[in-house]
Design a protein around this motif. Sequence first.
Motif, PDB file in Angstrom:
ATOM      1  N   MET A 147     120.542  10.676  44.367  1.00 32.72           N
ATOM      2  CA  MET A 147     119.976  12.055  44.208  1.00 32.72           C
ATOM      3  C   MET A 147     120.959  13.180  43.826  1.00 32.72           C
ATOM      4  N   ALA A 148     122.146  13.077  44.293  1.00 34.58           N
ATOM      5  CA  ALA A 148     123.488  14.105  43.960  1.00 34.58           C
ATOM      6  C   ALA A 148     123.649  13.835  42.505  1.00 34.58           C
ATOM      7  N   SER A 149     123.924  12.649  42.009  1.00 28.39           N
ATOM      8  CA  SER A 149     124.307  12.470  40.666  1.00 28.39           C
ATOM      9  C   SER A 149     123.294  12.716  39.762  1.00 28.39           C
ATOM     10  N   MET A 150     122.041  12.509  39.918  1.00 29.22           N
ATOM     11  CA  MET A 150     121.048  12.893  39.132  1.00 29.22           C
ATOM     12  C   MET A 150     120.779  14.174  38.737  1.00 29.22           C
ATOM     13  N   VAL A 151     120.981  15.118  40.041  1.00 27.74           N
ATOM     14  CA  VAL A 151     120.872  16.373  39.844  1.00 27.74           C
ATOM     15  C   VAL A 151     121.861  16.778  38.991  1.00 27.74           C
ATOM     16  N   ALA A 152     123.064  16.452  39.172  1.00 28.10           N
ATOM     17  CA  ALA A 152     124.306  16.934  38.388  1.00 28.10           C
ATOM     18  C   ALA A 152     123.849  16.472  36.847  1.00 28.10           C
ATOM     19  N   LEU A 153     123.554  15.388  36.568  1.00 25.75           N
ATOM     20  CA  LEU A 153     123.024  15.089  35.327  1.00 25.75           C
ATOM     21  C   LEU A 153     122.200  15.952  34.614  1.00 25.75           C
ATOM     22  N   PHE A 154     121.097  16.187  35.213  1.00 23.47           N
ATOM     23  CA  PHE A 154     120.079  16.987  34.647  1.00 23.47           C
ATOM     24  C   PHE A 154     120.571  18.616  34.783  1.00 23.47           C
ATOM     25  N   PHE A 155     121.441  19.023  35.636  1.00 19.56           N
ATOM     26  CA  PHE A 155     122.143  20.396  35.648  1.00 19.56           C
ATOM     27  C   PHE A 155     122.934  20.325  34.298  1.00 19.56           C
ATOM     28  N   VAL A 156     123.953  19.460  33.981  1.00 23.01           N
ATOM     29  CA  VAL A 156     124.981  19.536  32.864  1.00 23.01           C
ATOM     30  C   VAL A 156     124.137  19.381  31.541  1.00 23.01           C
ATOM     31  N   LEU A 157     122.938  18.811  31.543  1.00 28.23           N
ATOM     32  CA  LEU A 157     122.073  19.062  30.315  1.00 28.23           C
ATOM     33  C   LEU A 157     121.657  20.011  30.350  1.00 28.23           C
ATOM     34  N   ALA A 158     120.899  20.768  31.338  1.00 24.57           N
ATOM     35  CA  ALA A 158     120.524  22.217  31.135  1.00 24.57           C
ATOM     36  C   ALA A 158     121.358  22.973  30.679  1.00 24.57           C
ATOM     37  N   VAL A 159     122.763  23.145  31.169  1.00 20.36           N
ATOM     38  CA  VAL A 159     123.886  23.958  30.671  1.00 20.36           C
ATOM     39  C   VAL A 159     124.315  23.691  29.264  1.00 20.36           C
ATOM     40  N   HIS A 160     124.339  22.479  28.936  1.00 23.61           N
ATOM     41  CA  HIS A 160     124.428  22.119  27.409  1.00 23.61           C
ATOM     42  C   HIS A 160     123.458  22.586  26.569  1.00 23.61           C
ATOM     43  N   SER A 161     122.097  22.354  27.040  1.00 24.20           N
ATOM     44  CA  SER A 161     120.828  23.071  26.010  1.00 24.20           C
ATOM     45  C   SER A 161     120.981  24.647  25.888  1.00 24.20           C
ATOM     46  N   TYR A 162     121.241  25.298  27.282  1.00 27.48           N
ATOM     47  CA  TYR A 162     121.555  26.667  27.281  1.00 27.48           C
ATOM     48  C   TYR A 162     122.548  27.126  26.091  1.00 27.48           C
TER      49      TYR A 162
END
Length: 389
Positions: A147-162
């Motif tokens: 759960m902690a690593s998945m939220v981090a993956l989606f988080f960094v993908l969101a920042v990358h997309s932004y």
Amino acid sequence: KFLYFLFFFILILYANTFLTPWILVDPPNITENYPLHITNLLPETLWQTLFAKPFAPGTLERPVAYLSFALNWFVGQDNPFGYHLVNLCIHILTAFFLFATTRLLLQTPRMRHLAERDVLAIALLSAVLWAINPVQTQAVTYIVQRMASMVALFFVLAVHSYLLARRAETPWQQWGYLLSCALFFLLGLGSKENAVTLLPSLLLIEWLFLKREDWFAKLLFRLLVAANVLLLLAATYYIIDHGYLQKLTSPIGSRPFSLGERLLTQPSILLFYLSLLLYPSPARLSIDHSFPLSTSLFQPWTTLPAILAVAGLIVLGLCIRKRWPLVSLAILFYFINHAVESSFIPLELVFEHRNYLPSFFLFLPVAAGLQWALNRSATSSRLVYGALV
């Protein structure tokens, strides 16, 4: 080639973890959580896994994470190997996109003085130092902390997309990347609730690194400000609605501390986390730390100094934002992304996996400093240069 490098490097480091057994809350979340024990991939079967919160069947909480556990069960049932393999793949992908995102940050207007060679070196070293830190073991090897690593993956993908949206030149690209940012944000929320810190984190990146010279950039900035105001109002309502202000001196369920004591203890814990990240000796790591509880500003005596130290670090991060934006990012991003689990939420006091996301950019100024020293010593002192390498 950078993905291959990270893949083999991290694989070697975590190769001895694939047969680590189920521990602590793994069984109630997975092996004893029968709604996850699926035997087919029909839509209605997958749908029920989204409501598989232990001890609260029918509750929609962290559905993306539970869906991933269900898919693991479908493939390998209770064999932990497959779960560890997926966790490791998530860690590798997170490290790669952290490298890619850091590279984009170092190409923003505030950092254009850096040569492309330096950008690559700093981004890669920063991502590697984050990925190989022993503190991350808990988020990667402890199966349920996917759960902690998945939220981090989606988080960094969101920042990358932004960041890609801010660099895009056509409206289709701008809104396409922005849509993907929103999608990753929702997937992050479906993995763990601390994904909400994406909103202040994006505002921090805007403030530190980006210029707002066109209508799209100005619109995004206003939307971010509005979203953060709404988030602050929602957090205030949550605290009042749950009566946390009236429960500051009351015990939290069966836990041996009150909410007020937890809040007093968290500054010391945040500094302890920093010490673990900077000096991760195996003797200092644990799945369950016994941490001294702060019962007042002076008991133990370290409580008030810890509060002042945390406040001082935050003020420092704000003051140096123009001269040293990378250091400012490391400090402020760290505290912003500990805000959920180190505040009013009545959780256990301390867990190492909570550092997985907040430590994203902690090693960025370290990598930048090393690269600067390498450049300075390359022509002045071969001995210093060799030692730095």
